[in-house]
Design an enzyme around this catalytic site. Structure first.
Site, PDB file in Angstrom:
ATOM      1  N   ARG A  80       6.333 -15.431  31.029  1.00  0.00           N
ATOM      2  CA  ARG A  80       5.934 -14.899  29.723  1.00  0.00           C
ATOM      3  C   ARG A  80       4.511 -14.320  29.755  1.00  0.00           C
ATOM      4  O   ARG A  80       4.224 -13.297  29.133  1.00  0.00           O
ATOM      5  CB  ARG A  80       6.017 -16.064  28.726  1.00  0.00           C
ATOM      6  CG  ARG A  80       5.888 -15.695  27.321  1.00  0.00           C
ATOM      7  CD  ARG A  80       7.230 -15.650  26.638  1.00  0.00           C
ATOM      8  NE  ARG A  80       7.039 -15.100  25.310  1.00  0.00           N
ATOM      9  CZ  ARG A  80       7.985 -14.949  24.423  1.00  0.00           C
ATOM     10  NH1 ARG A  80       9.224 -15.297  24.706  1.00  0.00           N
ATOM     11  NH2 ARG A  80       7.729 -14.439  23.251  1.00  0.00           N
ATOM     12  N   ILE A 107       7.062 -13.368  20.166  1.00  0.00           N
ATOM     13  CA  ILE A 107       5.766 -13.982  19.887  1.00  0.00           C
ATOM     14  C   ILE A 107       4.749 -13.423  20.880  1.00  0.00           C
ATOM     15  O   ILE A 107       4.988 -13.425  22.090  1.00  0.00           O
ATOM     16  CB  ILE A 107       5.851 -15.529  20.061  1.00  0.00           C
ATOM     17  CG1 ILE A 107       6.974 -16.111  19.194  1.00  0.00           C
ATOM     18  CG2 ILE A 107       4.515 -16.178  19.742  1.00  0.00           C
ATOM     19  CD1 ILE A 107       6.788 -15.928  17.721  1.00  0.00           C
ATOM     20  N   ASN A 122       1.543  -7.869  10.826  1.00  0.00           N
ATOM     21  CA  ASN A 122       2.984  -8.122  10.939  1.00  0.00           C
ATOM     22  C   ASN A 122       3.617  -8.089   9.554  1.00  0.00           C
ATOM     23  O   ASN A 122       2.957  -8.378   8.551  1.00  0.00           O
ATOM     24  CB  ASN A 122       3.228  -9.505  11.561  1.00  0.00           C
ATOM     25  CG  ASN A 122       4.711  -9.792  11.756  1.00  0.00           C
ATOM     26  OD1 ASN A 122       5.440  -8.980  12.320  1.00  0.00           O
ATOM     27  ND2 ASN A 122       5.171 -10.927  11.273  1.00  0.00           N
ATOM     28  N   THR A 123       4.891  -7.731   9.525  1.00  0.00           N
ATOM     29  CA  THR A 123       5.640  -7.841   8.280  1.00  0.00           C
ATOM     30  C   THR A 123       6.789  -8.813   8.476  1.00  0.00           C
ATOM     31  O   THR A 123       7.480  -8.789   9.496  1.00  0.00           O
ATOM     32  CB  THR A 123       6.132  -6.467   7.788  1.00  0.00           C
ATOM     33  OG1 THR A 123       6.936  -6.668   6.633  1.00  0.00           O
ATOM     34  CG2 THR A 123       6.919  -5.712   8.830  1.00  0.00           C
ATOM     35  N   HIS A 124       6.969  -9.689   7.478  1.00  0.00           N
ATOM     36  CA  HIS A 124       7.968 -10.753   7.577  1.00  0.00           C
ATOM     37  C   HIS A 124       8.841 -10.728   6.323  1.00  0.00           C
ATOM     38  O   HIS A 124       8.309 -10.646   5.206  1.00  0.00           O
ATOM     39  CB  HIS A 124       7.259 -12.111   7.709  1.00  0.00           C
ATOM     40  CG  HIS A 124       8.222 -13.253   7.780  1.00  0.00           C
ATOM     41  ND1 HIS A 124       8.973 -13.511   8.909  1.00  0.00           N
ATOM     42  CD2 HIS A 124       8.588 -14.167   6.854  1.00  0.00           C
ATOM     43  CE1 HIS A 124       9.744 -14.562   8.667  1.00  0.00           C
ATOM     44  NE2 HIS A 124       9.540 -14.978   7.433  1.00  0.00           N
ATOM     45  N   GLY A 158       0.229 -18.811  15.690  1.00  0.00           N
ATOM     46  CA  GLY A 158       1.424 -19.500  15.205  1.00  0.00           C
ATOM     47  C   GLY A 158       2.554 -18.524  14.908  1.00  0.00           C
ATOM     48  O   GLY A 158       2.421 -17.311  15.079  1.00  0.00           O
ATOM     49  N   ASP A 160       4.290 -16.702  12.286  1.00  0.00           N
ATOM     50  CA  ASP A 160       4.170 -16.228  10.895  1.00  0.00           C
ATOM     51  C   ASP A 160       3.192 -17.090  10.078  1.00  0.00           C
ATOM     52  O   ASP A 160       3.407 -17.315   8.880  1.00  0.00           O
ATOM     53  CB  ASP A 160       5.548 -16.186  10.213  1.00  0.00           C
ATOM     54  CG  ASP A 160       6.516 -15.265  10.946  1.00  0.00           C
ATOM     55  OD1 ASP A 160       6.073 -14.207  11.407  1.00  0.00           O
ATOM     56  OD2 ASP A 160       7.703 -15.609  11.059  1.00  0.00           O
TER      57      ASP A 160
HETATM   58  C1  GRF Z   1      12.176  -6.315   8.837  1.00  0.00           C
HETATM   59  O1  GRF Z   1      12.767  -6.913   7.700  1.00  0.00           O
HETATM   60  C2  GRF Z   1      11.166  -7.216   9.457  1.00  0.00           C
HETATM   61  O2  GRF Z   1      10.395  -7.925   8.539  1.00  0.00           O
HETATM   62  C3  GRF Z   1      12.043  -8.153  10.232  1.00  0.00           C
HETATM   63  O3  GRF Z   1      13.011  -7.312  10.808  1.00  0.00           O
HETATM   64  C4  GRF Z   1      13.182  -6.184   9.971  1.00  0.00           C
HETATM   65  C5  GRF Z   1      12.917  -4.970  10.811  1.00  0.00           C
HETATM   66  O4  GRF Z   1      13.451  -3.826  10.222  1.00  0.00           O
HETATM   67  N1  GRF Z   1      11.310  -8.933  11.185  1.00  0.00           N
HETATM   68  P1  GRF Z   1      13.236  -2.395  10.858  1.00  0.00           P
HETATM   69  O5  GRF Z   1      13.496  -2.492  12.359  1.00  0.00           O
HETATM   70  O6  GRF Z   1      11.839  -1.953  10.553  1.00  0.00           O
HETATM   71  O7  GRF Z   1      14.261  -1.530  10.190  1.00  0.00           O
END
Ligand code: GRF
Length: 219
Positions: A80, A107, A122-124, A158, A160
């Site tokens: 890794r 990760i 990041n988007t979650h 960590g 998220d």
């Molecule tokens: C998003 O909802 C993101 O938060 C999650 O996976 C999805 C990715 O969507 N981890 P995309 O590949 O941007 O369409």
């Protein structure tokens, strides 16, 4: 405990912020960023797109937009840490101001965080700190929440757990329990794309400062 105060990310002056975007899948969040950077007033440009797997739609979107791409698959490395070092080197070659993990399902390691800590967004697809990890949408649904949503946050070591920048709310309907969360995830992604574009643009233009976990973007 004394609050920690520092300007973690001063924005570049006199030029757009350089973004490297990392993806693993369909790349609709990437596409929203590609569309946004077409406006010079947005204040950012995408300089490369990286992925942890071949053949994903996100890479096709990057190539259609004329963006350089790179792929590092964990299985091609002895460990890794070696994968993380290769990813760090590829990203560094593009000298980004910010790294955006947009649906990047790996990760990041300590080497990457050492190089870009405080500058990785990041988007979650859930309202953190509830439902972190790879199954945020279905975990929230299974728990029985009535509202969920998305969180744009800075990445730390960590899963998220990094400081939250912004969140968007989506209502859960009874019908969402019938299809395993697919429709709910699509509704979340509509909010998520708008939020990610807004946050990345603000960071690119204004920078941010972190005080005791709270992220402040100058008005
Ligand atoms: C998003 O909802 C993101 O938060 C999650 O996976 C999805 C990715 O969507 N981890 P995309 O590949 O941007 O369409």
């Amino acid at each position: 405990m004394a609050a920690v105060s520092s300007l973690a990310f001063p924005p570049p002056v006199g030029r757009p912020a350089r973004l490297v975007v990392l993806v693993s899948g369909s790349g609709t969040n990437l596409q929203a960023l590609i569309d946004a950077v077409a406006d010079p007033a947005y204040g950012a440009e995408i300089v490369a797109v990286g992925a942890d797997r071949d053949g994903v739609a996100g890479l096709d979107r990057a190539e259609r937009a004329g963006l350089p791409t790179f792929v590092h698959r964990i299985k091609d490395f002895p460990g890794r840490a070696d994968w993380d070092a290769a990813l760090t080197a590829s990203v560094r070659a593009y000298q980004p101001d910010l790294v955006v993990t947009a649906g990047f399902m790996k990760i990041l390691g300590s080497g990457f965080l050492g190089a870009y800590g405080g500058r990785i967004v990041n988007t979650h697809p859930a309202l953190l700190p509830s439902f972190p990890g790879a199954h945020g949408v279905t975990d929230a649904l299974a728990y029985g929440v009535k509202v969920t949503g998305c969180t744009v946050h800075l990445v730390d070591s960590g899963v998220d757990t990094g400081p939250i920048i912004a969140q968007g709310v989506v209502e859960v309907t009874d019908a969402d329990h019938a299809d395993g969360g697919e429709a709910l995830h699509e509704r979340i992604k509509i909010v998520e794309r708008t939020l990610l574009v807004e946050v990345v643009g603000r960071l690119a233009r204004e920078g941010h400062r972190i005080e005791d976990r709270k992220v402040w973007i100058p008005a």
